[in-house]
Enzyme design. Structure first.
Site, mmCIF file in Angstrom:
data_model
loop_
_atom_site.group_PDB
_atom_site.id
_atom_site.type_symbol
_atom_site.label_atom_id
_atom_site.label_comp_id
_atom_site.label_asym_id
_atom_site.label_seq_id
_atom_site.Cartn_x
_atom_site.Cartn_y
_atom_site.Cartn_z
ATOM 1 N N ASP A 17 0.801 -1.234 0.000
ATOM 2 C CA ASP A 17 0.000 0.000 0.000
ATOM 3 C C ASP A 17 0.833 1.283 0.000
ATOM 4 O OD1 ASP A 17 -1.900 -1.960 0.150
ATOM 5 O OD2 ASP A 17 -2.886 -1.218 1.948
ATOM 6 N N LYS A 114 -6.759 -5.036 -3.394
ATOM 7 C CA LYS A 114 -7.551 -5.621 -2.302
ATOM 8 C C LYS A 114 -8.526 -4.598 -1.752
ATOM 9 C CE LYS A 114 -4.073 -4.365 1.099
ATOM 10 N NZ LYS A 114 -4.882 -3.394 1.835
ATOM 11 N N CYS A 159 -2.255 -2.994 7.342
ATOM 12 C CA CYS A 159 -2.002 -3.882 6.209
ATOM 13 C C CYS A 159 -0.790 -4.774 6.431
ATOM 14 C CB CYS A 159 -1.833 -3.078 4.928
ATOM 15 S SG CYS A 159 -1.612 -4.133 3.502
HETATM 16 C C1 VGL Z 1 -4.928 0.328 5.489
HETATM 17 C C2 VGL Z 1 -6.438 1.422 6.799
HETATM 18 C C3 VGL Z 1 -7.382 1.337 5.813
HETATM 19 C C4 VGL Z 1 -3.565 -0.213 5.316
HETATM 20 C C5 VGL Z 1 -5.865 0.223 4.477
HETATM 21 O O1 VGL Z 1 -3.176 -0.502 4.179
HETATM 22 O O2 VGL Z 1 -2.837 -0.340 6.317
HETATM 23 N N1 VGL Z 1 -5.222 0.922 6.631
HETATM 24 N N2 VGL Z 1 -7.087 0.742 4.654
#
Ligand code: VGL
Ligand code: ZN
Length: 212
Positions: A17, A114, A159
């Site tokens: 991410d 995802k 994540c």
């Molecule tokens: C994430 C919060 C919401 C992450 C993704 O990738 O850590 N955190 N969506």
């Protein structure tokens, strides 16, 4: 200092991410998140198998506070369990969902998206938040002969942590490269994530142990 962890053909790097919305100035900014991009780039050059993940939500996603007319960072009971509600982030096709422009993506054999199901979140790159829907990543890594999974990226306590825990559950050794990650750390979430990772024998390592 020489590297103490030798990276081999059965090791994979998962860079999670590294997207604009998680960077300073983004919609769910992780403090200092952009500092890990050069480290991730250096790490990617050492691995034969690199996977990037991309949080990739449809508009009106169940993890968005706006979807429930609620306050960001509140908790909402959803059919699969308690869900932290976030500011809208990483909406499919938006600039905020794009990978950081300085991330060198060429080494990756896969960009795994995802969190695409409207009603189900997925911090983990392996199993969605309902606990049963698989992304297929574990089977793919097993099929490629991977035994150890190394993690960098954002966010350490979401994540990265959920993915590392699921990697352990799927039978991989798991290593979180601490200085190649940054955390959201809301309400003690970072300490809680490390406690769970320690209990699951996820190993905490530093990038210099791999890079030398
Ligand atoms: C994430 C919060 C919401 C992450 C993704 O990738 O850590 N955190 N969506
Ligand atoms: Zn998300």
């Amino acid at each position: 200092m020489p590297a103490t962890i030798r990276i081999d053909h059965d090791d994979a790097l998962l860079a999670t991410d590294l997207q604009a919305d998680f960077m300073p100035g983004g919609r769910l900014a992780v403090a200092d998140g952009d500092a890990v991009v050069p480290v991730a780039n250096a790490l990617m050059r050492r691995f034969a198998h690199v996977v990037l993940t991309q949080d990739w939500h449809p508009p009106g996603h169940a993890s968005f506070a706006t979807t429930h007319a609620a306050t960001p960072f509140a908790t909402k009971r959803l059919p699969y369990g308690d869900q932290t509600l976030w500011p809208d982030h990483c909406v499919q096709g938006t600039e905020g969902a794009a990978l950081h422009p300085a991330l060198e993506t060429d080494a990756a054999f896969l960009i795994l998206r995802k969190g695409m199901h409207p009603g189900v979140d997925s911090y983990s790159a392996f199993v969605e938040a309902d606990g049963v829907t698989t992304t297929g990543l574990a089977a793919l890594l097993h099929a490629r002969g991977i035994r150890r999974a190394f993690f960098c990226g954002l966010a350490t306590d979401f994540c990265v942590a959920y993915s590392a825990l699921d990697a352990r559950a799927a039978g991989f050794e798991a290593f979180v490269i601490e200085d190649a990650c940054r955390a959201i750390d809301a309400g003690g979430s970072l300490d809680a994530a490390w406690a769970r990772m320690n209990a699951a024998e996820v190993r905490r390592v530093q990038s210099r142990e791999i890079l030398g």
